[in-house]
Scaffold this active site. Structure first.
Site, PDB file in Angstrom:
ATOM      1  CG  LEU A   9      -1.915  -1.452   1.458  1.00  0.00           C
ATOM      2  CD1 LEU A   9      -2.711  -1.334   2.665  1.00  0.00           C
ATOM      3  CD2 LEU A   9      -2.594  -1.663   0.019  1.00  0.00           C
ATOM      4  CG  HIS A 363      50.900  20.760   0.001  1.00  0.00           C
ATOM      5  ND1 HIS A 363      51.832  19.966   1.012  1.00  0.00           N
ATOM      6  CD2 HIS A 363      51.921  21.174  -1.031  1.00  0.00           C
ATOM      7  CE1 HIS A 363      52.909  20.122   0.703  1.00  0.00           C
ATOM      8  NE2 HIS A 363      52.988  20.751  -0.298  1.00  0.00           N
TER       9      HIS A 363
END
Length: 457
Positions: A9, A363
């Protein structure tokens, strides 16, 4: 074995959710509620699953494509009316039918299998899945006679004071003899305050016909939790997350603080991997053995190899090999392919980038639309300049290349094997193998000029 069917449902709008997203599509740990239900049912050797859709039918069908058939309930006139919409699909067939609500994401296949078995043992026409809770307010009560036989279901608002003290409740999940179900549905009335057709009325119809009605009591109330608002959604997510996390821990994964670790249901994690608090693992992410993922990391739909260390970084739709170091504060955007023994350091961003084995991006680097070879070192501040304001272009860097700090590689450009790029260069042309690429203005020192400048002193 008799034929097995299931009706899910999923037609309700869910107004209490106060959302533009249809209720059963709200996700619980990475998957829509209704998909959790259908996936559990699909493990039960069910011959046909029919999902009753209404509001948001197209979206529900999109999520469940290939997993269910669909029938639309044009008007939402109650749960019995919803099941009746499957008449053309199921009526007249021999077998049993499970009826399950699409907003109960915690229901487990093992519980439904036990319900089916009990239904068969009792030779029942209907079996109700029940549980016992401390505060049954709002739930339908299971009324039994002195022998423990089910007499009826009484809704809370219709219950007497004595009946309201009963703590056994109807969970909204049922098993029916299929033929008996659809015959009874034809006789359900909407003569009630709401003017709706209620599925529990089928129980009364069957009892009035002297059919056997049983009730299977499960131990855990949480499986029956229906989600009708955001509070219940949060509770369902909490319970599902606990279930997921405990399963990973049983399989050899260390969750340092499981209450603050968020892992979607389809994520796979290898043994002896450590996940720190505050980590989010989403979608169909796969993480290998012996990895460490530290706090604040988010990994979405990505494949991570073995012995990878992810430090407070984000990885989206990417692939990472073995023995890789990532972060802190790295960002791997979609289609990044990081090979074995690579270092992706802090504040590094990649996008549609292949990074070869043994390469280091330590970096403050951006590599977008780039193909980087093996054993390359890229210096701090270097950028693959991939966008000219209109089009994207590709940067190719060969093996064993050294790229000095603050280098700009203006794509499309190719740097050959073993080449050096001088720090501070803006490279606009291809650099051959074994060459030094340098592209910067010659330094000119103006002697004594500084004393003419006003430094405010």
């Amino acid at each position: 074995m008799s034929k097995r069917y299931a009706v899910v449902l999923a037609a309700g709008q869910g107004t209490r959710m106060k959302s533009k997203l249809y209720k059963v599509l709200h996700p619980v740990c990475g998957k829509p509620m209704v998909e959790h239900v259908v996936d559990q049912i699909s493990t039960l050797n069910v011959d046909k699953v029919v999902t009753i859709v209404g509001h948001g039918a197209e979206k529900v069908q999109e999520h469940l494509a290939g997993k269910s058939e669909f029938v639309k309930q044009e008007e939402q006139l109650g749960t019995a009316h919803a099941v009746l919409q499957a008449k053309a699909e199921l009526a007249g067939k021999d077998g049993v039918t499970l009826v399950v609500c699409g907003d109960t994401p915690l229901i487990e296949a093992s519980t439904m299998e036990a319900l089916l078995k009990y239904h068969h043992e009792k030779r029942a026409k209907a079996t109700i899945l029940t549980t016992v809770i401390e505060d049954p307010t709002g739930y339908g009560r299971i009324i039994r006679d002195d022998l423990g036989i089910v007499e009826k279901i009484v809704e809370h608002k219709d219950a007497t004071e004595k009946e309201q003290r009963i703590s056994e409740i109807n969970t909204g999940t049922y098993c029916f003899d299929n033929k008996a179900l659809f015959e009874a549905l034809e006789n359900v009335s909407n003569d009630n305050v709401q003017g709706e057709y209620y599925l529990p009325d089928v129980i009364k119809i069957l009892k009035d016909s002297d059919e056997v009605v049983a009730a299977y009591r499960m131990e855990s109330f949480e499986e029956s939790l229906g989600v009708n608002d955001r509070i219940a959604l949060a509770e369902a997510s909490r319970l599902m997350q606990r279930r997921i996390n405990e399963n990973h821990m049983r399989n050899g994964v260390t969750l340092v603080n499981p209450e603050n670790t968020y892992i979607d249901i389809d994520v796979k994690i290898g043994q002896d991997t450590v996940i720190e608090p505050g980590v989010m693992l989403r979608g169909e992410t796969v993480i290998g053995d012996d990895c460490v993922v530290t706090s604040g990391s988010e990994i979405v739909n990505s494949v991570i190899g073995e012995r990878v260390h992810v430090r407070t970084s984000s990885i989206f739709e990417s692939k990472v090999g073995d023995d890789v170091q990532i972060g802190p504060y790295a960002h791997l955007r979609p289609e990044s392919d990081i090979h074995d023994h690579v270092k992706i350091g802090n504040y590094v961003e990649t996008k549609k980038a292949v990074v070869g084995e043994g390469t280091k991006l330590p970096h403050f680097i951006y590599m977008g639309d780039a193909e980087i070879g093996k054993n390359v070192n890229v210096g701090c501040g270097s950028i693959a300049v991939n966008y000219d304001g209109k089009n994207k272009a590709k940067t190719i860097i060969g093996d064993n290349v050294f790229v000095g700090c603050n280098s700009n590689l203006i794509a499309p450009v190719k740097v050959g094997d073993r080449a050096f790029i001088a720090a501070g260069s803006t490279i606009t042309k291809d650099v051959p193998d074994d060459a030094l690429g340098i592209a910067r203005a010659k330094q000119d020192n103006k002697l004594g000029y500084a004393k003419h400048l006003n430094h405010g002193k």
